[in-house]
Design an enzyme around this catalytic site. Structure first.
Site, mmCIF file in Angstrom:
data_model
loop_
_atom_site.group_PDB
_atom_site.id
_atom_site.type_symbol
_atom_site.label_atom_id
_atom_site.label_comp_id
_atom_site.label_asym_id
_atom_site.label_seq_id
_atom_site.Cartn_x
_atom_site.Cartn_y
_atom_site.Cartn_z
ATOM 1 N N LYS A 103 -37.355 -5.005 20.043
ATOM 2 C CA LYS A 103 -37.874 -4.757 19.069
ATOM 3 C C LYS A 103 -39.062 -5.830 18.770
ATOM 4 C CE LYS A 103 -36.844 -3.802 13.892
ATOM 5 N NZ LYS A 103 -35.697 -3.732 13.218
ATOM 6 N N LEU A 106 -40.309 -4.180 8.086
ATOM 7 C CA LEU A 106 -39.027 -4.096 8.609
ATOM 8 C C LEU A 106 -38.149 -2.961 7.684
ATOM 9 C CD1 LEU A 106 -38.121 -7.273 10.156
ATOM 10 C CD2 LEU A 106 -39.487 -5.362 11.318
ATOM 11 N N SER A 143 -35.684 0.880 11.096
ATOM 12 C CA SER A 143 -36.690 0.099 11.254
ATOM 13 C C SER A 143 -37.032 -0.152 12.830
ATOM 14 C CB SER A 143 -37.041 -1.354 10.674
ATOM 15 O OG SER A 143 -36.055 -2.221 11.063
ATOM 16 N N GLY A 168 -29.536 -0.516 7.868
ATOM 17 C CA GLY A 168 -29.519 0.983 8.570
ATOM 18 C C GLY A 168 -30.086 0.863 9.970
ATOM 19 N N SER A 169 -31.180 -0.166 10.098
ATOM 20 C CA SER A 169 -32.265 -0.072 11.008
ATOM 21 C C SER A 169 -31.973 -0.049 12.612
ATOM 22 C CB SER A 169 -33.215 -1.406 10.836
ATOM 23 O OG SER A 169 -33.856 -1.229 9.618
#
Lengths: 562, 562
Positions: B131, B189, B215, B238-239
């Protein structure tokens, strides 16, 4: 209002004294001029031979005697209730007594042992004292605040008042420990001296002109007088280690999340940048290890959301023991030696103690290197910000409940009224800075591998806990030697080393202070006043190394003949 | 100013596209109407058979082939660089490519294997995507902020620009991983959709009318297209789990302090009440386990002050395997089944997926109980406060560096300008409340022991990750199903379960929403649009139970034929 809080405080103070059974009262308590040192022979005069034998046995020894039924839990409990009562009359170290409940619990333990032919747990019949942050059913918690009298943490008519127990209390009970008293603290908990408007001032039993340390100063004084074999304090800036060092005790400041703090009262609760931790002090390293290990057998991570899922790790302890038991030259440990922190140098007795530990280790074949860490000043600057994030709102709210006057030890930090609070952005910036400093320090620590000749970075850092052997009232002013450990969340054990000695403990000729804070410490020094006071030293390990550091404390204590 | 940021963003967007070698460009990318699903056969048309074979092998399989030299690291790296390039052209999932450096690294690995006859580490030659919060030398990190272009985290002429690497990058390299690209994120994010002014919108490869989640949406989309076998996202609400669920992947949200976040860029860095964590997602549970286990072999706790001293615990994994391999009726697991959280009920495909997992476990002999936890609403109220402690100061500062317009997905939470910051007292109160809620929840969890018939509390909780199979642009509005896990710091694994099916996934006749938020979800539902979209489910374990939950993910994946 003034009259009101003074009367309340005085009534509470008297109630504590009145809770001591008449037959345990000292008719006339001498003042410090008359009797400076109330340990040893002085306090023994009030006790029977059997009581002396019991109370001068360490927690490990007591557990053996009670588990095997050689001593009944009741006789052990009674002996400690008696001695704790004497201790309180001599140095004002208790906030609460609950001797009757303790004797009842002890009776139940004796019945259990008789019925089951085995102890209830590894602490069967071991008296454990608690700082007045623990909640125990039917017992008050004031934390030294007059405004908390007859409330639950300052709240009137809260359903938990008188019924709620802290998580560790539950665990100690199920391990078989005997709970019987709670010990004094400075109101707010944020001082190296123990003073509040309820019990007054907790004096150092070895020298009643000096403080017992703080904030777990009641624990320190009580255990020093052998009114308890082991007890629990808390530490956000040195509050376990300072009283341990000032009272000739072993102690441990575990890392955050190793032992359960759940359900304890606190100041500035919810400030999580540099967190307070709970940990034991005791008369031997074995005692301290016994309670840590026993608590971890209770899986506290299932009952306290802050505790990490990490049982006692025998292998970590064994690794140290294997090294020190290896034949000479084969296995060795290595340590950094920290004589000062770049801001302040410790007073001569403390410097000598630090060097004594290093010399003993060196003599035993271990490697000592000079500790040249990243700036402690930067670490301290960041850590001290966290103490005043809320501008004193929380502590002044507690003072204002009764209108009591804060002790000057506290107004030094918190002023006489709340100041501006930090904002979320400021707090976040401090957190980022703390993480950066922790990273920098761990990189330095890793880097010592190149100097230790053991193939590992240093196993610990030997350093002062405080600049003083024990402070005098209103003279505890420099916290840098303890606070860096909290800021970095390291594991630190305290080992008793020596006594201050006016004949040898002198600043070198022409000593030139390295900072204003150092000048203050230098000018504070008075070899005569400190003569005979305990001097302890801390050995600091990395984060969450409780097993390793306790093994080292036990080993170093042995080297020093403690 | 407007022109300026638009030009900058556009130049950066073009530069990413230009970094794709000409031979890997797709001449004409169809739009979503023409080609909704670009996975499988669609993307395969641009690849050789060998490339398809390599890229459709999971990370565990790749590691075997490269460690034994059956595949060279170079051919593996090239295949994934190629496929990642295609993925980006189809769904806009990359922020950075560094294919040349990757090929150079792969060459060095091939040389190493030839010379040493052994792999460099357990990830020898395994491509790992990251990421765009990870810093990699010679590669920019923008996190989607236009104002971060040509800076180090928004700071111009910072010495770290172009040279600094995040701690996990160092560890991945020493494990032998091939790093080759960084993936897209929503600026800040803080969104379940992936959108920013540089790359635009990252679409769901399975259905390019839907979002890829956020995200870590770039990761989700890239891995779904098999442009990466395994990659790292982060998760504060929850990304990791949302893109894993929306893209048919396995993933894990570890607890805080298990994997190293040190040296990564972030939003609102220093907010530590509910912390972001880093964790992997991949095409198989084995891939996710491989990277977690490999990282823990690097002792990250010596290099990241937040990481807990906790190596991979085989025994925790083995305990699950022993239970599920025991003969029928002998050993069993037990799970709570969470069909809703009392605020919102998931849309029909998600509800069906949760029930499918429960049914599969029940059929295999395990025990399912209804999950009736303490109020999730209270947990969510506390957690959401932490997102806006600073009133948006940090994210608006980042936007203002370039003057770019925040995406409406972000202004939903942060408005168009900063609001009032929380004070230290307010933050502390939220921390106390969070701790109280964590304690309450763990007590509830402990209490399930009486219902499971296994002698233990439940081993996990089966629940939705999001109310939707995958959201549509601007329609991700309810985060409650993922955020409770962050608030409680639980370990959660995501398992792909099924595809939405318009023929069966219908609200029951006369369904009556239980709240305004539920009404919004209910009215959002459109069986036709979601048809064919992935539906994943999370299985939530207690804090720091990564080994156990990964073993459960692997087992449940097996039961479901994944």
């Amino acid at each position: 209002m003034v009259k009101d809080w003074k009367a309340k405080a005085s009534a509470k103070r008297q109630a504590i004294l009145d809770s001591i059974p008449p037959q345990w009262r000292i008719e006339s308590v001498p003042d410090a001029k008359e009797q400076k040192d109330v340990t040893g022979a002085y306090i023994q005069q009030f006790l029977s031979q059997k009581e002396i034998e019991i109370t001068e046995t360490d927690a490990v020894g007591i557990a053996k005697q009670t588990a095997s039924g050689v001593w009944s839990a009741v006789e052990v409990a009674e002996a400690f209730c008696h001695r704790a009562s004497l201790a309180h009359q001599l140095v004002s170290c208790l906030h609460e007594t609950f001797f009757d409940a303790a004797i009842d619990d002890a009776k139940a333990l004796d019945v259990y042992l008789a019925e089951h032919k085995k102890p209830m747990g590894p602490l069967h019949g071991v008296p454990v004292s608690l700082k007045d942050q623990f909640h125990v059913k039917n017992v008050e918690t004031t934390m030294g605040y007059v405004g908390w009298i007859d409330t639950f943490e300052g709240v009137k008519e809260d359903a938990r008042q008188g019924t709620f127990e802290s998580e560790m209390v539950r665990e100690l009970r199920s391990l078989g420990a005997i709970l019987y008293c709670k010990t004094s603290v400075p109101h707010t908990l944020m001082s190296g001296e123990t003073v509040n408007n309820i019990i007054g001032y907790t004096w150092n039993p070895k020298n009643r002109n000096l403080c017992s340390g703080g904030s777990s100063g009641g624990e320190g004084a009580l255990i020093a007088l052998k009114g308890s074999p082991v007890g629990f304090g808390t530490d956000i800036g040195g509050s376990i280690r300072i009283p341990a060092a000032f009272n000739g005790l072993f102690g441990i400041r575990p890392s955050v999340g190793r032992l359960p703090y759940e359900g304890m009262a606190n100041s500035m609760d919810g400030q999580i940048s540099v967190q307070s931790v709970v940990g034991p002090m005791g008369t031997t390293a074995g005692a301290v290890k016994l309670v840590v290990r026993s608590l971890l057998s209770q899986s506290p991570w299932l009952y306290d959301p802050v505790v990490v899922d990490m049982p006692w790790r025998d292998a970590e302890e064994q690794a140290v023991n294997d090294l020190v038991n290896a034949s000479a030259g084969k296995g060795r440990l290595s340590f950094g030696l920290m004589k000062g922190d770049g801001v302040v140098n410790p007073e001569p007795p403390v410097l000598r103690a630090v060097q004594l530990v290093a010399a003993a280790l060196e003599k035993a074949g271990h490697k000592i290197i000079e500790w040249k860490p990243p700036s402690h000043k930067s670490i301290l600057d960041a850590a001290f910000k966290t103490w005043v994030f809320d501008g004193g709102v929380d502590v002044h709210k507690a003072f204002s409940l009764s209108g009591e006057t804060p002790s000057p030890q506290l107004t030094m930090t918190y002023g006489v009224e709340p100041r501006q609070e930090a904002t979320a952005s400021q707090i976040a910036a401090t957190n980022v800075e703390l993480r950066r400093l922790r990273k920098q320090y761990m990189d330095y620590w890793n880097g010592t591998e190149s100097q230790t000749e053991t193939g590992r970075p240093v196993d610990g850092v030997i350093g002062p806990v405080a600049p003083y052997p024990a402070a005098r009232p209103l003279q505890y002013k420099y916290y840098g030697f303890s606070v860096w450990v909290n800021a970095l969340d390291y594991t630190s054990v305290v080992v008793p080393v020596t006594l201050a000695d006016m004949s040898v403990d002198k600043y070198e000729e022409g000593y030139s202070p390295i900072s204003d804070a150092d000048r203050q410490v230098f000018e504070n020094y008075d070899a005569e006043i400190y003569h005979g006071a305990h001097v302890g030293v801390q050995i600091v390990g990395r984060r969450l190394q409780e097993e390793k550091m306790l093994a080292i404390a036990e080993y170093v204590g042995g080297l020093l003949g403690k």
